[in-house]
Design a protein around this motif. Structure first.
Motif, PDB file in Angstrom:
ATOM      1  N   ILE A 256       0.964  -1.168   0.145  1.00  0.00           N
ATOM      2  CA  ILE A 256       0.075   0.088  -0.046  1.00  0.00           C
ATOM      3  C   ILE A 256       0.800   1.206   0.105  1.00  0.00           C
ATOM      4  O   ILE A 256       1.994   1.319   0.503  1.00  0.00           O
ATOM      5  CB  ILE A 256      -1.004  -0.142   1.002  1.00  0.00           C
ATOM      6  N   HIS A 257       0.473   2.218  -1.001  1.00  0.00           N
ATOM      7  CA  HIS A 257       1.104   3.499  -1.040  1.00  0.00           C
ATOM      8  C   HIS A 257       0.765   4.289   0.341  1.00  0.00           C
ATOM      9  O   HIS A 257      -0.288   4.769   0.281  1.00  0.00           O
ATOM     10  CB  HIS A 257       1.271   4.212  -2.049  1.00  0.00           C
ATOM     11  N   LEU A 258       1.689   4.445   1.420  1.00  0.00           N
ATOM     12  CA  LEU A 258       1.080   5.110   2.398  1.00  0.00           C
ATOM     13  C   LEU A 258       1.655   6.629   2.355  1.00  0.00           C
ATOM     14  O   LEU A 258       1.160   7.547   3.238  1.00  0.00           O
ATOM     15  CB  LEU A 258       2.046   4.602   3.453  1.00  0.00           C
ATOM     16  N   GLY A 259       2.418   7.251   1.450  1.00  0.00           N
ATOM     17  CA  GLY A 259       2.525   8.658   1.430  1.00  0.00           C
ATOM     18  C   GLY A 259       4.048   8.861   0.814  1.00  0.00           C
ATOM     19  O   GLY A 259       4.614   8.111   0.370  1.00  0.00           O
ATOM     20  N   ASP A 260       4.309  10.362   0.871  1.00  0.00           N
ATOM     21  CA  ASP A 260       5.619  10.728   0.371  1.00  0.00           C
ATOM     22  C   ASP A 260       6.497  11.598   1.338  1.00  0.00           C
ATOM     23  O   ASP A 260       5.978  12.382   1.971  1.00  0.00           O
ATOM     24  CB  ASP A 260       5.405  11.319  -1.016  1.00  0.00           C
ATOM     25  N   GLY A 261       7.658  11.724   0.970  1.00  0.00           N
ATOM     26  CA  GLY A 261       8.690  12.516   1.857  1.00  0.00           C
ATOM     27  C   GLY A 261       9.321  11.848   2.845  1.00  0.00           C
ATOM     28  O   GLY A 261       9.033  10.710   3.391  1.00  0.00           O
ATOM     29  N   ASP A 262      10.477  12.405   3.473  1.00  0.00           N
ATOM     30  CA  ASP A 262      10.996  11.999   4.548  1.00  0.00           C
ATOM     31  C   ASP A 262      10.372  12.156   6.053  1.00  0.00           C
ATOM     32  O   ASP A 262       9.133  12.849   5.924  1.00  0.00           O
ATOM     33  CB  ASP A 262      12.519  12.567   4.691  1.00  0.00           C
ATOM     34  N   VAL A 263      10.902  11.906   7.007  1.00  0.00           N
ATOM     35  CA  VAL A 263      10.134  11.913   8.221  1.00  0.00           C
ATOM     36  C   VAL A 263       9.506  13.116   8.588  1.00  0.00           C
ATOM     37  O   VAL A 263       8.458  13.373   9.135  1.00  0.00           O
ATOM     38  CB  VAL A 263      11.026  11.008   9.415  1.00  0.00           C
ATOM     39  N   ASP A 264      10.367  14.099   8.233  1.00  0.00           N
ATOM     40  CA  ASP A 264       9.793  15.446   8.615  1.00  0.00           C
ATOM     41  C   ASP A 264       9.157  16.433   7.572  1.00  0.00           C
ATOM     42  O   ASP A 264       8.557  17.415   7.899  1.00  0.00           O
ATOM     43  CB  ASP A 264      11.101  16.425   9.086  1.00  0.00           C
ATOM     44  N   THR A 265       9.167  15.707   6.267  1.00  0.00           N
ATOM     45  CA  THR A 265       8.367  16.500   5.469  1.00  0.00           C
ATOM     46  C   THR A 265       7.342  15.770   4.916  1.00  0.00           C
ATOM     47  O   THR A 265       6.785  15.738   3.596  1.00  0.00           O
ATOM     48  CB  THR A 265       9.214  16.769   4.035  1.00  0.00           C
ATOM     49  N   PHE A 266       6.955  14.342   5.664  1.00  0.00           N
ATOM     50  CA  PHE A 266       6.003  13.437   5.059  1.00  0.00           C
ATOM     51  C   PHE A 266       4.842  13.923   4.742  1.00  0.00           C
ATOM     52  O   PHE A 266       4.186  14.691   5.540  1.00  0.00           O
ATOM     53  CB  PHE A 266       5.889  12.302   6.027  1.00  0.00           C
ATOM     54  N   SER A 267       4.292  13.449   3.785  1.00  0.00           N
ATOM     55  CA  SER A 267       2.941  13.769   3.337  1.00  0.00           C
ATOM     56  C   SER A 267       1.785  12.489   3.149  1.00  0.00           C
ATOM     57  O   SER A 267       2.411  11.843   2.321  1.00  0.00           O
ATOM     58  CB  SER A 267       2.437  14.478   2.020  1.00  0.00           C
ATOM     59  N   PRO A 268       0.910  12.409   3.840  1.00  0.00           N
ATOM     60  CA  PRO A 268       0.185  11.050   4.038  1.00  0.00           C
ATOM     61  C   PRO A 268      -0.680  10.981   2.720  1.00  0.00           C
ATOM     62  O   PRO A 268      -0.958  11.817   2.392  1.00  0.00           O
ATOM     63  CB  PRO A 268      -0.772  11.076   5.022  1.00  0.00           C
ATOM     64  N   SER A 269      -0.685   9.793   2.116  1.00  0.00           N
ATOM     65  CA  SER A 269      -1.579   9.338   0.960  1.00  0.00           C
ATOM     66  C   SER A 269      -2.978   8.998   1.431  1.00  0.00           C
ATOM     67  O   SER A 269      -3.380   9.059   2.770  1.00  0.00           O
ATOM     68  CB  SER A 269      -1.080   8.083   0.518  1.00  0.00           C
ATOM     69  N   PRO A 270      -3.899   9.260   0.534  1.00  0.00           N
ATOM     70  CA  PRO A 270      -5.324   9.008   1.000  1.00  0.00           C
ATOM     71  C   PRO A 270      -5.569   7.569   1.435  1.00  0.00           C
ATOM     72  O   PRO A 270      -6.451   7.496   2.448  1.00  0.00           O
ATOM     73  CB  PRO A 270      -6.062   9.060  -0.375  1.00  0.00           C
ATOM     74  N   ALA A 271      -4.615   6.640   1.053  1.00  0.00           N
ATOM     75  CA  ALA A 271      -4.756   5.345   1.704  1.00  0.00           C
ATOM     76  C   ALA A 271      -4.515   5.180   3.231  1.00  0.00           C
ATOM     77  O   ALA A 271      -5.074   4.631   4.018  1.00  0.00           O
ATOM     78  CB  ALA A 271      -3.858   4.120   0.731  1.00  0.00           C
ATOM     79  N   LEU A 272      -3.200   6.029   3.493  1.00  0.00           N
ATOM     80  CA  LEU A 272      -2.902   5.887   4.834  1.00  0.00           C
ATOM     81  C   LEU A 272      -4.011   6.672   5.730  1.00  0.00           C
ATOM     82  O   LEU A 272      -4.382   6.204   6.883  1.00  0.00           O
ATOM     83  CB  LEU A 272      -1.401   6.820   5.140  1.00  0.00           C
ATOM     84  N   LEU A 273      -4.449   7.687   5.067  1.00  0.00           N
ATOM     85  CA  LEU A 273      -5.499   8.550   5.894  1.00  0.00           C
ATOM     86  C   LEU A 273      -6.879   7.772   6.174  1.00  0.00           C
ATOM     87  O   LEU A 273      -7.437   7.538   7.334  1.00  0.00           O
ATOM     88  CB  LEU A 273      -6.036   9.783   5.202  1.00  0.00           C
ATOM     89  N   ALA A 274      -7.080   6.730   5.143  1.00  0.00           N
ATOM     90  CA  ALA A 274      -8.359   5.968   5.624  1.00  0.00           C
ATOM     91  C   ALA A 274      -8.026   4.683   6.431  1.00  0.00           C
ATOM     92  O   ALA A 274      -8.756   4.489   7.347  1.00  0.00           O
ATOM     93  CB  ALA A 274      -8.551   5.218   3.892  1.00  0.00           C
ATOM     94  N   LEU A 275      -6.553   4.218   6.324  1.00  0.00           N
ATOM     95  CA  LEU A 275      -6.334   3.142   7.169  1.00  0.00           C
ATOM     96  C   LEU A 275      -6.404   3.734   8.753  1.00  0.00           C
ATOM     97  O   LEU A 275      -6.572   3.235   9.710  1.00  0.00           O
ATOM     98  CB  LEU A 275      -5.051   2.765   6.964  1.00  0.00           C
ATOM     99  N   CYS A 276      -5.936   5.068   8.828  1.00  0.00           N
ATOM    100  CA  CYS A 276      -5.930   5.701  10.163  1.00  0.00           C
ATOM    101  C   CYS A 276      -7.332   5.794  10.887  1.00  0.00           C
ATOM    102  O   CYS A 276      -7.754   5.391  11.906  1.00  0.00           O
ATOM    103  CB  CYS A 276      -5.377   7.030  10.199  1.00  0.00           C
ATOM    104  N   GLU A 277      -8.329   6.157   9.915  1.00  0.00           N
ATOM    105  CA  GLU A 277      -9.797   6.062  10.395  1.00  0.00           C
ATOM    106  C   GLU A 277     -10.311   4.767  10.828  1.00  0.00           C
ATOM    107  O   GLU A 277     -11.029   4.548  11.480  1.00  0.00           O
ATOM    108  CB  GLU A 277     -10.796   7.001   9.238  1.00  0.00           C
TER     109      GLU A 277
END
Length: 624
Positions: A256-277
């Motif tokens: 699953i594509h969870l997002g982009d960027g390193d730890v301090d500039t990370f941008s969550p993907s829609p998939a990760l946002l859905a899994l958080c919910e």
């Protein structure tokens, strides 16, 4: 009631409008028990003690007796059937686990870690739960969402917290590529034929809400059906190459594509946002107490930190101030503790070097310092006090896949019959040294896991077609088993003595002549000796020791803290594998300037625990 199909259907506000079970104040006070739900209990056992302690007579599966060993492999066809059963669903479920909370409580377990239980792809027997097709429903093999809610209620009523094993890195084998050979190849995405139907045919459109997909086809919630939710870059070949281990498929489980960027500039993907919910939903729905997060290395630190923050904030909002997040973090201690501090996870699962070093210590195969040094002050982990480790690592001796062993997979008790006599020492060492102890199901019944493959580490406690010790049709919920019985005594003392849960830890030097002291060490790859250590909390010292000699008792002078004790002070035996030794005194003696020692006699393959006796003004002798 039909499971939700979309994150929009969750109605978290309504679910949160109640009082939730509070978190423990300190997780280092807890004792975990990890089980594979399919292999633990189907609820059809008889002759065991129920949650109220009464002997049951309702089921059909009788208790195991030694004569039952090997009853499933009398002929080669039977043996083949038994081996094959270990690759399929066996029948353990939530109601079966619900009825064993008394068994766990009486053992001394205070938190149960349950393998993934969400709905799996229906065309493959992923009984272990790591191939999720629907993140918003419980797999029907295990029961229903209401069964999960009732399990947690019963666990809480028995003083047991519930931790669920969860996955964010990947889904099950929910779609098919347009070719058979799809290794990770420099980050190139492969074309996809389509989402799979219930029987595994990849004939559903690869996109949102494919017609006819619900409930057994494609992937759910609906938010995960967008093609960009998956990296689609094929399976990992090099498990340590950067980007490949982050973006590649976990065998046939789809990344699953969870997002982009390193730890301090990370941008969550829609998939990760859905899994958080989705995972907030399960906390609120079932009143869960923690998550064990699978394959953290493959998620990346940015995604892990985002998820940890989202879950901790949600849990605190509903009154769970110490909701625990345990990460499966590979790559050694330094990587584990760096990951904890970077991501905000609470603890690392100690499956890297801890299990093997603990086992080798108990079996007399390695220097005790090899194990104890894992918890010492170290520039390597940049910590000033080794007490920091007490709640940052979950320690185990057996587990379900034994990554640390490579191709040679077996439980502690496999092989030499004397190992069964030493397994209590392994459980006691795990329980009384730093870290949050975790018992893998069946170790308290001396399961051997022989066979060299993952499946043999996953025997059925309830018998079924794939019982332990090459058996079938008999269960193993035996509270008279000496390993279970003695482990329960040790865990009761751990519960009562704060130094065993929160104290500093010291491997102790020993002496045979009262003059020369040193740490025990292996000679010729073998050590047969008393191995002693202390836990100190404030001014309280507990002295503990095992004997790595399975055949002979051993006696040694053991150093204790010279600033806490004077010659003539007494320690009293609180536990020994020789019951005649319990409550006997050992007297502190001078062993040199400001050096104090006590003489300990440890039974063959035995374990002892001594606590200093003190006197109260009114009540006379007592224990701290």
């Amino acid at each position: 009631m039909t499971a939700p199909q979309s994150i929009r259907d969750l109605d978290l506000e309504r679910l949160c409008n109640r009082i939730f079970h509070p978190s423990p104040s300190a997780w280092e006070d807890e004792v975990l028990y990890f089980l594979l739900l399919d292999r633990f209990s189907d609820g059809n056992e008889t002759g065991y003690r129920d949650n109220r302690g009464r002997r049951t007579s309702r089921g059909d599966t009788p208790p195991y007796r030694p004569a039952d060993a090997g009853n499933a492999i009398a002929t080669e066809p039977e043996a083949a059937a038994w081996r094959e059963a270990g690759t399929r669903w066996c029948g353990g479920n939530l109601k079966g686990l619900m009825g064993k909370m008394g068994y766990l409580r009486r053992l001394g377990v205070t938190a149960v870690w349950v393998s993934p239980l969400f709905k799996q792809c229906s065309f493959v027997p992923t009984y272990h739960g790591y191939g999720i097709q629907n993140f918003l429903d419980v797999d029907p093999h295990f029961g229903t969402r209401d069964d999960l809610r009732e399990l947690v209620r019963v666990a809480h009523a028995n003083g047991i917290y519930v931790i669920l094993d969860i996955i964010l890195n990947h889904a099950g084998n929910v779609f098919a590529y347009d070719r058979g050979y799809t290794p990770y190849d420099g980050g190139t995405s492969y074309p996809v034929t389509g989402f799979r139907t219930a029987d595994g045919t990849p004939s559903l459109p690869f996109g949102p809400s494919p017609a006819g997909a619900w409930p057994d086809g494609a992937v759910w919630p609906r938010e995960l059906q967008a093609p960009e939710c998956f990296t689609r870059k094929g399976y990992i070949r090099d498990w340590d190459r950067y980007h490949e281990y982050l973006d590649g498929d976990f065998f046939d489980l789809k990344d699953i594509h969870l997002g982009d960027g390193d730890v301090d500039t990370f941008s969550p993907s829609p998939a990760l946002l859905a899994l958080c919910e989705a995972y907030k939903y399960w906390i609120a729905y079932a009143d869960l107490d923690g998550y064990r997060i699978d394959t953290v290395k493959h998620m990346g630190p940015g995604a892990t930190r985002f998820f940890a923050s989202a879950i901790h904030e949600f849990a605190q909002r509903i009154g769970k101030e110490n909701f625990y997040l345990i990460g499966e973090i590979t790559g050694g201690r330094v990587n584990a503790f760096d990951t904890l501090e970077t991501t905000g996870l609470n603890a690392a699962l100690g499956v890297d070097d801890i299990p093997l070093r603990l086992e080798d210590l108990v079996k007399g195969k390695a220097n005790p310092a090899d194990y104890f040094d894992l918890f010492r002050n170290s520039l390597l982990v940049r910590k000033e006090s080794h007490a920091w480790f007490r709640d940052k690592v979950v320690t185990v001796i057996d587990d379900h896949d034994q990554v640390c062993r490579g191709a040679k997979k077996e439980r502690f008790c496999a092989g030499d019959p004397s190992w069964r006599r030493l397994v209590l020492n392994a459980l006691a060492l795990n329980a009384t040294t730093l870290g949050i102890p975790c018992i893998y199901y069946g170790t308290e019944q001396a399961f051997d896991g022989e066979g060299g493959d993952d499946r043999y580490l996953r025997e059925c406690m309830f018998g079924g077609p794939f019982g332990a010790f090459r058996s079938r049709g008999v269960h193993f919920f035996d509270e008279d088993n000496p390993v279970y019985r003695e482990c329960a005594k040790v865990l009761a003392l751990r519960r009562d003595i704060i130094a065993l849960r929160r104290g500093r830890q010291y491997l102790r030097e020993i002496s045979g002549d009262g003059v020369n002291f040193g740490l025990p060490y292996a000679i010729g790859g073998e050590i047969r000796s008393v191995v002693a250590w202390s836990r100190i909390f404030d001014t309280e010292e507990i002295v503990l020791a095992i004997n790595t000699d399975p055949d002979h008792p051993r006696t040694a002078l053991v150093l204790v803290d010279g600033s806490l004790h004077r010659a003539g002070d007494a320690f009293v035996c609180r536990y020994s594998t020789d019951p005649d030794q319990v409550r006997r005194r050992v007297v502190v003696r001078d062993a040199g300037p400001a050096i104090r020692a006590v003489e300990l006699r440890v039974p063959a393959a035995g374990f002892v625990m001594f606590q200093k006796r003190y006197y109260t003004r009114d009540a006379g002798p007592a224990f701290a």
